[in-house]
Structures are given as structure tokens and as C-alpha cells.
Motif scaffolding. Structure first.
Motif, PDB file in Angstrom:
ATOM      1  N   ILE A 118      53.371  20.961 -16.911  1.00 44.96           N
ATOM      2  CA  ILE A 118      53.965  19.801 -17.584  1.00 44.96           C
ATOM      3  C   ILE A 118      54.618  18.874 -16.541  1.00 44.96           C
ATOM      4  O   ILE A 118      54.445  17.657 -16.577  1.00 44.96           O
ATOM      5  CB  ILE A 118      55.015  20.246 -18.629  1.00 44.96           C
ATOM      6  N   ILE A 169      55.266  25.282 -17.630  1.00 40.78           N
ATOM      7  CA  ILE A 169      56.330  24.344 -17.255  1.00 40.78           C
ATOM      8  C   ILE A 169      55.914  23.543 -16.015  1.00 40.78           C
ATOM      9  O   ILE A 169      56.037  22.311 -15.988  1.00 40.78           O
ATOM     10  CB  ILE A 169      57.648  25.098 -16.983  1.00 40.78           C
ATOM     11  N   PHE A 223      59.832  26.565 -23.412  1.00 39.03           N
ATOM     12  CA  PHE A 223      59.458  27.649 -22.508  1.00 39.03           C
ATOM     13  C   PHE A 223      60.575  27.980 -21.516  1.00 39.03           C
ATOM     14  O   PHE A 223      60.727  29.129 -21.108  1.00 39.03           O
ATOM     15  CB  PHE A 223      58.151  27.327 -21.774  1.00 39.03           C
ATOM     16  N   SER A 224      61.369  26.965 -21.123  1.00 41.76           N
ATOM     17  CA  SER A 224      62.492  27.246 -20.227  1.00 41.76           C
ATOM     18  C   SER A 224      63.504  28.155 -20.908  1.00 41.76           C
ATOM     19  O   SER A 224      64.007  29.107 -20.298  1.00 41.76           O
ATOM     20  CB  SER A 224      63.189  25.951 -19.807  1.00 41.76           C
ATOM     21  N   ASP A 245      57.877  20.975 -24.939  1.00 37.99           N
ATOM     22  CA  ASP A 245      57.310  22.292 -24.651  1.00 37.99           C
ATOM     23  C   ASP A 245      57.974  22.918 -23.428  1.00 37.99           C
ATOM     24  O   ASP A 245      58.211  24.119 -23.373  1.00 37.99           O
ATOM     25  CB  ASP A 245      55.797  22.194 -24.425  1.00 37.99           C
ATOM     26  N   ALA A 246      58.281  22.077 -22.453  1.00 35.44           N
ATOM     27  CA  ALA A 246      58.941  22.585 -21.248  1.00 35.44           C
ATOM     28  C   ALA A 246      60.315  23.145 -21.612  1.00 35.44           C
ATOM     29  O   ALA A 246      60.727  24.190 -21.105  1.00 35.44           O
ATOM     30  CB  ALA A 246      59.067  21.469 -20.204  1.00 35.44           C
ATOM     31  N   LEU A 253      62.863  30.211 -23.273  1.00 35.39           N
ATOM     32  CA  LEU A 253      62.217  31.523 -23.357  1.00 35.39           C
ATOM     33  C   LEU A 253      62.423  32.312 -22.064  1.00 35.39           C
ATOM     34  O   LEU A 253      62.804  33.485 -22.072  1.00 35.39           O
ATOM     35  CB  LEU A 253      60.726  31.340 -23.636  1.00 35.39           C
ATOM     36  N   LEU A 254      62.182  31.644 -20.918  1.00 32.73           N
ATOM     37  CA  LEU A 254      62.347  32.313 -19.627  1.00 32.73           C
ATOM     38  C   LEU A 254      63.797  32.770 -19.447  1.00 32.73           C
ATOM     39  O   LEU A 254      64.060  33.893 -19.018  1.00 32.73           O
ATOM     40  CB  LEU A 254      61.964  31.374 -18.476  1.00 32.73           C
TER      41      LEU A 254
END
Lengths: 391, 295, 326
Positions: free
Chosen positions: C128, C125, B272-273, B268-269, B275-276
Motif C-alpha cells: 500500500i 502494508i 493490518f497495522s 486497509d493499512a 492486527l500486527l
């Protein structure tokens, strides 16, 4: 209209103020507090544990209470949130005469409450899974500063893991993949399997994580399967128990699937459906009560409890219920022995020996605030919507 | 299983998850285009779709196809009621206030669902069995995956037809471009907003229904899916329909390839990274254009 | 700023100080103290966030991350590395500010919902990482045994002492926010909130101010997070997920965007309501949602200004009615 609305809001606020303040109870009853995850992500476990505790208390009250005094439960909701859990704790402690606490449900909330429980000196029987509650010292510099007032009813995750590994080595399973939910419970399992597996000659060749709310776990399973494992352990409670079973069938993986000691629950069949067939797991005896040999001293107690539970709640109890029930039974027993005094109740709980509970036979001591051992765990196999006792 | 087969599996998995994200993202987009807000109650539409389906199919033993349509219509109705009631009567039309109103509504819907269905996850039977199908390039799926792809494509085509060809669709698009001008042209903006909520409800329900046989469903199953759907909508360009599909698929692939090839702990990280990073390079999403309006 | 509102502020802060000092005389219950303390902690975050939302019009759904960074810097530095307590808090604040700068600089170029998503993603993030960087943070089991703050020989180790500590910080943070708003910078901020284009054309460097306010609001959250860690003495990732981010923005809106005293009221009312509604037993989630909806439908300017306006309206109505009779 606006003014009316304001008046309603003001009225609601005033009422909630009055109701929110500690209520007065009849002087007769003995009060214990029940703190559960009744909302938020742990609600599916918390609500069934609450039911189990209510049943235990009703049972005592129907038999005339303790020395003629009724038991009364003050309820708190942790909302599955550590801060809210501490607030719930302080709230139930408002009524000075709460003599003991049962709960909370989740390990994270238990850890947040633990320090305050020790400070307040109130005996607390938790039903959260993580061993860390009892193992982690209160003061990091002093490894002997283990909690005095905190107990927990589910058997140690390390023992459950040991049981699986023992079973595996007996059946020639050598190389395994470990799959865990990426939160407290799953990570705890990861640490345990790394310690337990080598003891039984089992090697963890793959380890993969997933998020508790993931809708598909095939990527992780594909990766595990690529390592040619002959067994897979999945450490999670919740929907993933079923998703993993389904994904394994989908990918055609032949290695047998083992799940954790929380899986032996009717929920398992709801989430896994027919894909659950053949999954094995360690469990308390509650789900296989009728298959126990008559020589088993727990058998009668389990069958009686299951009957009462089904009558009251109209569905089968699972392994989570057993933990809630045992916590309640042992606390009630201690109150019977020691009277409504926090310190004496604590001592009585700590001296519980050979107590025949639903999860097992509890031998609690100052060194072991759980009291169950690997002997109390059975291996079961999911068969046709129910469970079969193995070996 | 060799490496190329693994990759094939990751891609199939990513596409399935991506399809679901895309439908959810569509729901976000439709309401955004009509009102400019982010409708967080979209999460609850997903859960409700799944739970309605469960009640009808498992508890009341209703035929699968009938259940599908009743569930979808039911959630569409709830979407419409949300618009007719709270959203329309909110004294402020400020976007941020309306967004948080949808969060409040979410809480009400979720709390009610918890009371009605309890907290356990429940399964819904697959539409046509669970026998695995082996694909040519490697990778294995179950029939439900085919249903997910087929229904997603069908929904996309229908939406495309609706918005491009029908009068009402064109009116909704006109409203999205300029509310005042649309109103001057005789379009009932209120009605368009109402339809957009009903549509979003239906889309959320469809997403919840088609994934339920694979993921099981519960009163709060939509929170995570909704969040990812929102991320997909933003990634593709908020309000852009082709962007929603692209965003959903990219996000789905990022997750499964991230879990399969890099690290399942950080999947997930990773998603989302990326995405950013995309947003920092292209502030209006991949297919977005022009200045997005301010909140 | 005219002298009248200056006078009002002096009265307001005076009253706040008096209430903080004497309130403990009337409250005996430890439960109400923890509620008050949590209100105080939330107020600090909300005041900072309101600077951002109310005065630059930018929404952040990532403030749980900054709150969490404060907690974790304080916790990790003091528990694992034996750092002295107050310096650890200061380091946390500065480090959080630096992180906010790094993330804020590219993020605040984003508009509207894109910014919402960027901050949300950032928050997820960080959350996490709190769970994964186990060797530092204690992972999902959490970090335990965080020592209470001390001052001289006094340890803030119970609810009452923490009440004074936390609310002193609330007072200071509110005072700082008020002074900022009345400064030249504050006027620039309000200009941004009014119209970014207009502010830009008047020579106000809006992008620069936005990032600065973002950093400041992150530091407020960090202070609150540190105080939380030393008060509860245990932290774990689940306290800092996106639900908390949503919760604090809700407090800003319910209290009133751009209103300093509204921040206090918003944090107070919502924190208290979510506790008090437990009397509704299992229906408390629904009840909270209904309350939130009602406020947002009927009092969209926030409780403080909303009620004040209603009060004014009622008054003028009376006057008109009186005039009619004459």
C-alpha cells in the motif's frame, strides 16, 4: 503409478516445450500481435477487447484480406502483471514478421512494456486508459522524449473529466465530491479532476478513495455527503461502479452521481441493477448509436459494427469494445496504406487524419498519439437498462 | 448529517462487513480445528456460493430460498470432494504441504469458474427489496443488511448447538483436541475431516450468497474476502469460535471507522497495522490461548 | 559435511558455472532469455527464502515486500536522487535488512499461522505504501526510466548482458547459501529445523538465529529486486503484491524445503511452466493449478528429492527382482 505420473509430467513438459517455441505460420499472412489482460484482475476488460479485435480482423479477412493476404493475430496474455506483460511482448516479437501490436489493457502493464516497445521499434496501439502512457517522458531528464511508437485509442481521461465538469457547470453543480478507486486509473482521475474542475468553476470539496475490491463504500460516501455536495463523481471501472450507485440510494443521497468513461457498458447494469437508474457518464457514441442524429458521420459505422458484434457474440458491446475495435481498425488501415513494414506503419498511423472510428474521429499527429478530442465524447444517462443521449 | 449520525453509519457499515468476515473466519477455523491447516480454497468457496446463486436465481429463475439451499449444498459438496480427493490422497500430511495444496486447488477452482461464468461481475437480486431503512440512532441500511445479521447470528447459533450438543459435533471437537486419542475412542478421524471441509464449504457459500446482493459477485470475488476472513480468524485467535466473531467485527469496524474518520486511502493499512500490533502484544490473538502448533 | 557431498557440491557448482557460460551459445530467442532471467531473479529470492523455511521451519508470506523494497530503493535513489547505481543497490540491501530486523524481531516470536498472517499483513502494508507515497515512488503509475546497471564502460542493457549479470548473482548467492549451511551457524540452523526445544536445550539461541536468517533472506530478496528494477527499468506496486509472496513460497515447496539445488529447480520449473502453459490458452490457470496439485500430492518432498527417491526405489526394485531370479 508413480512412474506413470512422472512420465506424464515429463511428456507434458516436452510437449509444452515444443508448443511454446515460436510456431511457423504460412508465409502468406500478415501478422499482428494482440496483447490483452486475459487473466488476473483486468480480465473483465481484456477479454471484451480481445473479442473486439478478433471481430475487426475477421471482417478484413472475410473481405479478402489486405491485397490478398490474410491477417493473423498472435495472442499474448499479460495476466494483468507488468513482468508477465514484458514477457508476453518478447514472446510475440519472436516471430520477426509481427508488424504491429494491439494492446495491452491495463495502464500498469502498458507502462512496463512501453520502454521495450520503443527499443524494439514496433508500432503499438494500446487501449489502456491512463494518459500517463503518452504524457510521461521516456527519459526523466528530457521532457521532450515522448514515446514515438506508442499510441492509444481511448480518449484522454482529462477530456472525459472536462466533459463532466462542463456538463456540471452548465447545470449549476458547483461543489462536488470525488470518489476514486485506489489504483492507477483512479489516481489518474484524481489528478485530472484537480486540473479540470477549476476550469469550469467547479470546486472539489471532498475526495475519498476505496479499494477496487471493496464490498461496501458507505463510509466514504457518508464522509462526502457530510460536506453537502451537489454532485458526486466516481472514477472506477468494475464492481464498485454498481456498489457506489447502490450505496448512494441506501444513504438517500440526493446529489446526482457521475461515473467515468468506462462505465457506459452492459456490465454497469449487471453490477448496479435498478440502482443504476439516472447515473450520468461521459461515453463513446457506441452505446447510443441509434439515438444519434442522421447527420452524424459516425452513425452508420457504429450501427454496422454493433450489428456485427451482436451477431457474433450475442450481447451488446460496451464502450471498452469500442476502444479495442478502433485500435484494430486504425492499425489495419495503416497496414493497408503502408504495407507490412513496421516503420511505414508507424508513420501511417501517425498521419491518420479525420478517421471516422467508433469512439470518435481520430486526428493523430506527432504531438498527439491519441487523436480524439472532447468533441468526440457524449454525455449519457443510464435509463431503464439502457442509455439516453443527453443534450 | 451531523457527526453522531455519521458515526452511527460507520458502525453499522463496520458491523455488516464484520459479520461477513466472521462467517468466513468460522470456515477457516473449522478446517483448522480438524486438520491444523489454513485452507486457502476458502476464498473460492465464497466466490462459488455467489456464482451458484447468480446462476440459479438470475439465469434459471429458481426460487430464492431454494437457490440458497442448493448453492450452499453445492459448495459443501465441492468442499467434501476436495477432502476426499486431493487432501486425503496427498502423500504427505505435513501442514505446509497441505496448505499449498489448497492454494493449488484454489487456482483450479478459480480457473474453472472463470471458464464457466466469464470474468464480469454480476449482481444478484436482494432478498427483500432495496428500500432504505432509517435506524433510530442515525445511519441507514437496506433490508439485505438485516438478512446478513440475521443469517450470521443464526449460523453462529446453529454451529454452537452443533458443536456443544450433538454427538457428531462433540466428536469433531474431540478430534480437534487430539486426533490420536479421538481415533482410539473410535471416532473416524477421516470422516470428521470430511465433514469439516463440507461445513467450511457451506459457510463460505453462505458468506458469498448473503453479501452478493450488496457487493455483486464474480469468479474471483472471494480472494479479498477470504484474506480478510483469515485475518479476522487470526485476530480473534485461530481456531477459536467466539474469537472469529470478535475478530470479524473488530476488523470490520477498523476498516469503516478508519475510512470514515482517518483516511480512506490507508484504511486497509490501518486495519493490518492494528492486527500486527495485537499479534506483537498477544501472539495468539485476542482470545487464543496456549502455544499454537508449528507450521 | 562429509567429503562425498562436498565433492558433489563442487561438481554441482562447476556444472552450473559451465551451463551459465555456454547456455547463451544455444539460445537465440530474446523471449527465452527473459524467461531465463526471470527464473534467475526468482531463484535468488527462493534460495534466501528456503534458508528460512527449510532450516528454521518458519514461513514468510511477506517476501514480495522485501523484493519490492530492493526494487524501490534502487529505483528511487537512482532516478530521483541521482545516486550511483551499485551503492544504491547496497543501500537497498542494508535498508531492507534493517526493515526485516525490525519486523522480524517481534514477528518471529509468533508461531505457525500467526507468523504467516503477520508477514502477509506486513507485505500488504508495504505494498500500500508503494502506491501511496507518490512523491517518492511514482505511485500507481510506477517509476520509469530506471537506468541499467553498468560495470566499467559496459552497460547491462539487453537480455543477454542481463543474463550474465543475473546468473552471476544466482551463482554467488547459491555459493553463499551453501557455505552458510556448512558453517557452524548452518549446523545450528538445521538443529532448529529438527527440534526447536532440543536446539534450545543444547544452548543454541534459536530466536536469535531465526531473526538473523530472516534478515539474510530479506537481503537476498532485495538484491533480486534491485536487479529486476535495473533490468525491466520500470517498477510499479502491482509486481509486489501478495500473489508474488505466495508464488515464491510455492517454488520453495515444489523445489524441496531445505534443498539448495531444489530452490533452483523449483524456481525454474514453476516459472517456466506458468509461461509454457499459455499454450493451453484460456485454460492456463487451471493447468497450472493441476500441475501444482499433482506435484504436492505425489512429490511432497519436492521435485528434486521426490524424483531422486523414485529413481532409487526403481533401482532397488530391479535389484530385488534380479535377486529373486537367481
Amino acid at each position: 503409478m508413480k512412474r506413470k505420473f512422472l512420465m506424464i509430467v515429463a511428456g507434458a513438459l516436452a510437449v509444452s516445450f515444443m508448443l511454446g517455441s515460436p510456431l511457423c505460420y504460412s508465409a502468406e499472412s500478415i501478422k499482428i500481435a494482440g496483447i490483452f489482460a486475459l487473466s488476473g484482475r483486468g480480465a473483465h476488460i481484456g477479454t471484451s477487447q480481445r473479442d473486439a479485435v478478433i471481430l475487426a480482423i475477421d471482417d478484413v479477412n472475410q473481405k479478402g484480406g489486405i491485397n490478398g493476404r490474410m491477417l493473423e493475430m498472435v495472442m499474448g496474455d499479460t495476466e494483468s502483471n507488468p513482468t508477465k506483460a514484458v514477457m508476453a511482448l518478447k514472446k510475440v516479437l519472436e516471430s520477426q514478421d509481427v508488424v504491429a501490436i494491439i494492446g495491452p489493457t491495463l495502464t500498469g502493464t502498458a507502462m512496463a512494456m512501453r520502454g521495450f516497445i520503443e527499443k524494439e521499434k514496433i508500432p503499438t496501439f494500446m487501449h489502456s486508459g491512463g494518459d500517463v502512457i503518452l504524457k510521461a517522458p521516456l527519459d526523466k531528464k528530457d521532457p521532450t522524449s515522448l514515446p514515438k511508437w506508442t499510441f492509444k485509442s481511448p480518449y484522454k481521461a482529462a477530456d472525459a473529466m472536462g466533459k463532466i465538469c462542463q456538463y456540471m457547470s452548465k447545470h449549476g453543480i458547483k461543489n462536488i465530491g470525488f470518489l476514486y478507486s485506489n489504483e492507477g486509473f483512479g489516481k489518474d482521475g484524481l489528478k485530472n479532476v484537480m486540473v479540470q474542475a477549476p476550469k469550469y468553476g467547479v470546486t472539489v470539496v471532498a475526495q475519498e478513495a476505496f479499494q477496487p475490491k471493496d464490498i461496501d463504500i458507505t463510509a466514504q460516501l457518508t464522509r462526502i455527503n457530510a460536506k453537502n455536495v451537489d454532485g458526486i463523481i466516481a472514477w472506477t471501472v468494475g464492481p464498485a461502479m454498481g456498489i457506489i450507485a447502490k450505496n448512494i440510494k441506501q444513504l438517500g443521497i440526493k446529489a446526482p452521481l457521475f461515473e467515468c468513461h468506462g462505465a457506459g457498458d452492459p456490465i454497469f447494469w449487471k453490477v448496479a441493477g435498478t440502482a443504476g437508474e439516472g447515473v450520468m457518464m461521459p461515453s463513446t457514441k457506441i452505446v447510443v448509436g441509434d439515438q444519434l442524429p442522421d447527420t452524424d458521420i459516425q452513425k452508420k459505422k457504429i450501427l454496422d459494427y454493433v450489428k456485427a458484434y451482436k451477431e457474433k457474440f450475442n450481447h451488446e458491446p460496451g464502450t471498452m469494445v469500442a476502444y479495442g475495435a478502433d485500435a484494430a481498425f486504425i492499425v489495419i488501415d495503416a497496414i493497408k496504406k503502408a504495407g507490412p513494414d513496421r516503420a511505414k506503419i508507424r508513420d501511417a498511423i501517425e498521419n491518420t487524419k479525420g478517421y471516422v472510428g467508433i469512439s470518435g474521429i481520430y486526428n493523430i499527429s506527432p504531438q498527439d498519439h491519441n487523436g480524439l478530442s472532447m468533441k468526440d465524447i457524449v454525455m449519457i444517462k443510464a435509463t431503464k437498462g439502457s442509455w439516453t443521449l443527453l443534450d | 448529517m451531523d457527526f453522531s449520525q455519521q458515526i452511527a453509519q460507520y458502525i453499522v457499515t463496520g458491523l455488516t462487513i464484520g459479520a461477513i468476515y466472521a462467517i468466513v473466519a468460522m470456515g477457516f477455523n473449522i478446517i483448522h480445528n480438524a486438520t491444523g491447516i489454513v485452507n486457502f480454497a476458502q476464498c473460492e468457496f465464497i466466490s462459488l456460493g455467489g456464482m451458484f446463486m447468480y446462476s440459479l436465481v438470475v439465469l434459471f429463475k429458481v426460487n430464492l430460498i431454494i437457490s440458497f439451499f442448493i448453492s450452499t449444498a453445492g459448495v459443501a459438496l465441492i468442499g467434501a470432494l476436495i477432502e476426499i480427493g486431493p487432501i486425503r490422497h496427498a502423500r504427505s500430511k505435513e501442514i505446509i504441504v497441505l496448505i499449498f495444496l489448497t492454494i493449488g486447488l484454489s487456482e483450479v477452482l478459480r480457473g474453472t469458474a472463470q471458464e464457466v461464468w466469464g470474468t464480469d461481475n454480476v449482481g444478484v437480486p436482494a432478498f427483500s427489496g432495496e428500500n432504505p431503512i432509517h435506524l433510530l440512532g442515525g445511519g441507514t441500511i437496506v433490508p439485505q443488511h438485516i438478512w446478513i445479521f440475521a443469517i450470521t447470528v443464526l449460523v453462529m447459533l446453529l454451529l454452537h448447538y452443533f458443536f456443544k450438543k450433538t454427538l457428531m459435533g462433540k466428536a469433531m471437537r474431540a478430534t480437534a483436541v487430539n486426533r490420536r486419542a479421538a481415533a482410539l475412542a473410535g471416532i473416524s478421524v477421516n470422516r470428521m475431516t470430511l465433514f469439516s471441509f463440507a461445513f467450511s464449504g457451506a459457510l463460505g457459500a453462505v458468506a458469498g450468497i448473503i453479501i452478493a446482493p450488496i457487493s455483486t459477485t464474480s469468479y474471483d470475488t472471494g480472494i479479498m474476502l477470504g484474506l480478510k476472513g483469515f485475518a479476522a480468524a487470526i485476530l480473534g485467535g485461530y481456531g477459536n469460535f467466539a474469537g472469529a466473531i470478535l475478530g470479524g467485527v473488530i476488523l470490520g469496524l477498523l476498516e469503516s471507522l478508519g475510512a470514515g474518520l482517518v483516511s480512506s486511502q490507508y484504511k486497509d493499512a490501518i486495519a493490518f497495522s492494528v492486527l500486527l500490533l495485537v499479534l506483537f502484544l498477544k501472539p495468539t490473538g485476542i482470545m487464543g490461548y496456549g502455544e499454537a502448533e508449528r507450521v | 559435511m562429509n567429503s562425498l557431498s562436498k565433492q558433489k557440491d563442487i561438481i554441482g557448482f562447476g556444472a552450473l558455472a559451465v551451463i551459465i557460460i555456454i547456455l547463451p551459445l544455444f539460445v537465440e530467442s530474446k523471449y527465452y532469455f527473459i524467461v531465463l532471467n526471470v527464473i534467475g531473479l526468482n531463484t535468488i529470492v527462493v534460495v534466501g527464502l528456503n534458508l528460512l523455511i527449510g532450516f528454521t521451519g518458519q514461513i514468510s508470506l511477506g517476501h514480495a515486500a522485501f523484493y519490492g523494497l530492493g526494487s524501490y530503493f534502487s529505483g528511487v535513489l537512482t532516478v530521483n536522487y541521482g545516486f550511483p547505481l551499485w551503492p544504491a543497490m547496497l543501500v537497498g540491501m542494508l535498508a531492507t535488512g534493517a526493515v526485516a530486523y525490525l519486523i522480524g524481531y517481534p514477528s518471529l516470536k509468533l508461531q505457525g499461522h500467526y507468523l504467516v498472517m503477520a508477514t502477509l499483513g506486513f507485505g500488504i502494508i508495504i505494498n500500500i505504501l508503494m502506491g501511496e507515497l507518490e512523491q517518492f515512488t511514482g505511485g500507481h503509475d510506477g517509476l520509469m526510466g530506471i537506468p541499467p546497471l553498468t560495470m566499467g564502460g559496459l552497460a547491462f542493457d539487453n537480455d543477454l548482458k542481463n543474463f550474465y549479470l543475473i546468473w552471476s548473482f544466482v551463482f554467488l548467492c547459491m555459493l553463499a547459501a551453501r557455505n552458510l549451511l556448512n558453517s557452524r551457524v548452518g549446523r545450528a540452523l538445521r538443529a532448529i529445523s529438527g527440534s526447536e526445544v532440543a536446539a534450545n536445550s543444547l544452548g543454541v539461541n534459536t530466536a536469535d538465529y531465526k531473526v538473523k536468517v530472516f534478515v539474510l533472506s530479506a537481503m537476498f530478496a532485495s538484491i533480486s529486486g534491485s536487479l529486476y528494477a535495473h533490468y525491466i527499468t520500470f517498477i510499479s506496486p502491482s509486481s509486489y503484491d501478495f500473489h508474488y509472496s505466495i508464488q515464491v513460497v510455492t517454488m520453495v515447496i515444489v523445489g524441496g524445503m531445505g534443498s539448495l539445488w531444489g530452490s533452483l529447480l523449483g524456481a525454474g520449473v514453476l516459472t517456466y511452466i506458468s509461461e509454457a502453459l499459455h499454450v493451453a490458452k484460456q485454460y492456463h490457470v487451471i493447468a497450472y493449478g493441476v500441475f501444482l496439485c499433482l506435484v504436492l500430492i505425489f512429490l511432497p518432498e519436492g521435485i528434486l528429492i521426490g524424483i531422486y527417491n523414485l529413481f532409487l526405489k526403481a533401482k532397488t526394485k530391479k535389484h530385488i527382482m534380479k535377486a529373486d531370479r537367481h
